[in-house]
Design an enzyme around this catalytic site. Structure first.
Site, PDB file in Angstrom:
ATOM      1  N   ASP A  55      28.596  42.301  34.756  1.00 36.15           N
ATOM      2  CA  ASP A  55      29.919  41.890  34.309  1.00 36.15           C
ATOM      3  C   ASP A  55      29.836  40.427  33.900  1.00 36.15           C
ATOM      4  O   ASP A  55      28.880  39.726  34.261  1.00 36.15           O
ATOM      5  CB  ASP A  55      30.941  42.070  35.452  1.00 36.15           C
ATOM      6  CG  ASP A  55      32.332  41.608  35.062  1.00 36.15           C
ATOM      7  OD1 ASP A  55      32.765  41.910  33.931  1.00 36.15           O
ATOM      8  OD2 ASP A  55      32.990  40.922  35.863  1.00 36.15           O
ATOM      9  N   SER A  56      30.862  39.965  33.207  1.00 37.44           N
ATOM     10  CA  SER A  56      30.918  38.554  32.839  1.00 37.44           C
ATOM     11  C   SER A  56      31.072  37.669  34.080  1.00 37.44           C
ATOM     12  O   SER A  56      30.825  36.477  34.022  1.00 37.44           O
ATOM     13  CB  SER A  56      32.104  38.331  31.904  1.00 37.44           C
ATOM     14  OG  SER A  56      33.290  38.784  32.529  1.00 37.44           O
ATOM     15  N   CYS A  96      31.959  45.352  32.522  1.00 38.01           N
ATOM     16  CA  CYS A  96      32.865  44.463  31.784  1.00 38.01           C
ATOM     17  C   CYS A  96      33.425  45.189  30.563  1.00 38.01           C
ATOM     18  O   CYS A  96      32.668  45.587  29.668  1.00 38.01           O
ATOM     19  CB  CYS A  96      32.064  43.239  31.345  1.00 38.01           C
ATOM     20  SG  CYS A  96      33.013  42.046  30.406  1.00 38.01           S
ATOM     21  N   GLU A 149      41.957  35.573  39.380  1.00 40.54           N
ATOM     22  CA  GLU A 149      40.862  34.790  39.986  1.00 40.54           C
ATOM     23  C   GLU A 149      41.389  33.685  40.895  1.00 40.54           C
ATOM     24  O   GLU A 149      40.658  33.153  41.726  1.00 40.54           O
ATOM     25  CB  GLU A 149      39.957  34.215  38.901  1.00 40.54           C
ATOM     26  CG  GLU A 149      39.223  35.331  38.195  1.00 40.54           C
ATOM     27  CD  GLU A 149      37.916  34.929  37.562  1.00 40.54           C
ATOM     28  OE1 GLU A 149      37.684  33.734  37.372  1.00 40.54           O
ATOM     29  OE2 GLU A 149      37.130  35.848  37.248  1.00 40.54           O
ATOM     30  N   CYS A 192      40.454  46.190  31.908  1.00 36.13           N
ATOM     31  CA  CYS A 192      39.790  44.927  32.259  1.00 36.13           C
ATOM     32  C   CYS A 192      39.439  44.996  33.739  1.00 36.13           C
ATOM     33  O   CYS A 192      40.226  45.526  34.531  1.00 36.13           O
ATOM     34  CB  CYS A 192      40.733  43.753  31.991  1.00 36.13           C
ATOM     35  SG  CYS A 192      40.083  42.168  32.517  1.00 36.13           S
ATOM     36  N   HIS A 236      39.583  42.989  36.082  1.00 37.17           N
ATOM     37  CA  HIS A 236      40.465  42.317  37.044  1.00 37.17           C
ATOM     38  C   HIS A 236      41.784  43.049  37.303  1.00 37.17           C
ATOM     39  O   HIS A 236      42.449  42.800  38.301  1.00 37.17           O
ATOM     40  CB  HIS A 236      40.812  40.918  36.535  1.00 37.17           C
ATOM     41  CG  HIS A 236      39.663  39.970  36.531  1.00 37.17           C
ATOM     42  ND1 HIS A 236      38.464  40.254  35.916  1.00 37.17           N
ATOM     43  CD2 HIS A 236      39.531  38.743  37.083  1.00 37.17           C
ATOM     44  CE1 HIS A 236      37.655  39.225  36.067  1.00 37.17           C
ATOM     45  NE2 HIS A 236      38.262  38.298  36.775  1.00 37.17           N
TER      46      HIS A 236
HETATM   47  N1  DGL Z   1      35.169  41.239  32.751  1.00 36.57           N
HETATM   48  C1  DGL Z   1      36.088  41.007  31.675  1.00 36.57           C
HETATM   49  C2  DGL Z   1      36.620  42.354  31.169  1.00 36.57           C
HETATM   50  O1  DGL Z   1      36.616  43.345  31.874  1.00 36.57           O
HETATM   51  C3  DGL Z   1      37.231  40.088  32.072  1.00 36.57           C
HETATM   52  C4  DGL Z   1      36.802  38.649  32.275  1.00 36.57           C
HETATM   53  C5  DGL Z   1      36.295  37.998  31.023  1.00 36.57           C
HETATM   54  O2  DGL Z   1      37.082  37.738  30.092  1.00 36.57           O
HETATM   55  O3  DGL Z   1      35.099  37.757  30.965  1.00 36.57           O
HETATM   56  O4  DGL Z   1      37.057  42.432  30.046  1.00 36.57           O
END
Ligand code: DGL
Length: 270
Positions: free
Chosen positions: A11-12, A74, A154, A188, A190
């Site tokens: 993931d990012s 992600c 976050e 997403c 989050h």
């Molecule tokens: N992990 C990213 C997503 O699911 C969210 C956080 C980011 O923008 O990197 O799109």
């Protein structure tokens, strides 16, 4: 590569742990290696070229382990860089989050109107629109870029009763509800944490989290391929990030709670 090989998840940042949690819940015997690119998060506001470059270097790190599959946790990376990752690593299957959530939404919508809350990059990619159309060509999809929600989550601002979180969630969800969507994809990593707020204001919505749907699809595919780990022993989980590990561990608790069963390690990736 065998049944005991790792499932690599990236993931990012830390949000992808919602996907790991889904996998651990449904596949407790699997060994998992997670990489969160905390030094370069967020991806959701970046260009396509940059997201592809980052995703490829994330998988390059995971490929240093003995892995049997990669899960792109992600949504932004999955909707933007999936084909490039698959082309670069034909030696293992690549799973994502967009397709399983789209399939579930297409199957469960009753009025054919589906809303997608996502990052700016995911919404701009049109990946959910294309995936949903494959399963239900009649469905109408409404994408909502939700730039303020990732930083909010976050910072621990995701519980019902938090006035700011409630206001921002409604700001993004209400226009979709006004379009009469009956199904809402949380597109997403989050956003599953915002489910309680969404349920408080929109109890009638069919809410689909991409994390839960992804774990279910992974299980089905591993079973079919005969590579499901059925050792009967709890799997080993390793967690890596590209920036400070202690800070990552703190945020990780929001996403995984007590399921975070080992320390987060910091690595330098190229
Ligand atoms: N992990 C990213 C997503 O699911 C969210 C956080 C980011 O923008 O990197 O799109």
């Amino acid at each position: 590569m065998d049944k005991n090989s790792y499932i690599g998840v990236f993931d990012s940042g830390i949000g992808g742990l919602t996907v790991v949690k889904g996998i651990v819940d449904s596949l407790p015997d699997e060994n998992i290696v997670y990489f969160g690119d905390t030094a370069r998060v967020p991806y959701g506001t970046r260009s396509k070229r940059q997201i592809i470059e980052y995703a490829l270097s994330d998988v390059k790190f995971l490929a240093t382990f003995d892995i049997k599959a990669v899960v792109i946790a992600c949504n932004t990376a999955d909707s933007t860089a999936r084909e490039e990752v698959m082309a670069a690593y034909p030696e293992f299957p690549v799973f994502g989050v967009v397709d399983p959530a789209s399939r579930m939404a297409a199957k469960t919508t009753r009025n054919g109107r589906i809303g997608v809350m996502a990052t700016k990059a995911t919404a701009a990619s049109g990946a959910y629109d294309r995936a949903i159309a494959r399963y239900n060509p009649e469905a109408e999809v409404f994408d909502m870029p939700c730039s303020l929600l990732v930083p909010l989550v976050e910072n621990g601002r995701f519980l019902p009763g938090d006035k700011v979180a409630e206001m921002v969630v409604q700001e993004y969800a209400q226009p979709l509800v006004d379009k009469e969507v009956d199904t809402l994809i949380l597109g997403c990593t989050h956003f599953p944490l915002l489910t309680d707020i969404l349920r408080k204001y929109y109890p009638e919505l069919n809410i689909i989290s991409s994390s839960g749907a992804a774990a279910q699809e992974l299980r089905e595919s591993l079973e079919k391929a005969g590579t499901l780990n059925d050792s009967g022993k709890p799997g080993t989980h390793r967690y890596f990030v590209s920036d400070d590990a202690a800070q990552a561990e703190e945020i990780a608790r929001y996403f995984m709670g007590s399921v975070l069963d080992s320390r987060v390690e910091q690595v330098r990736i190229e």
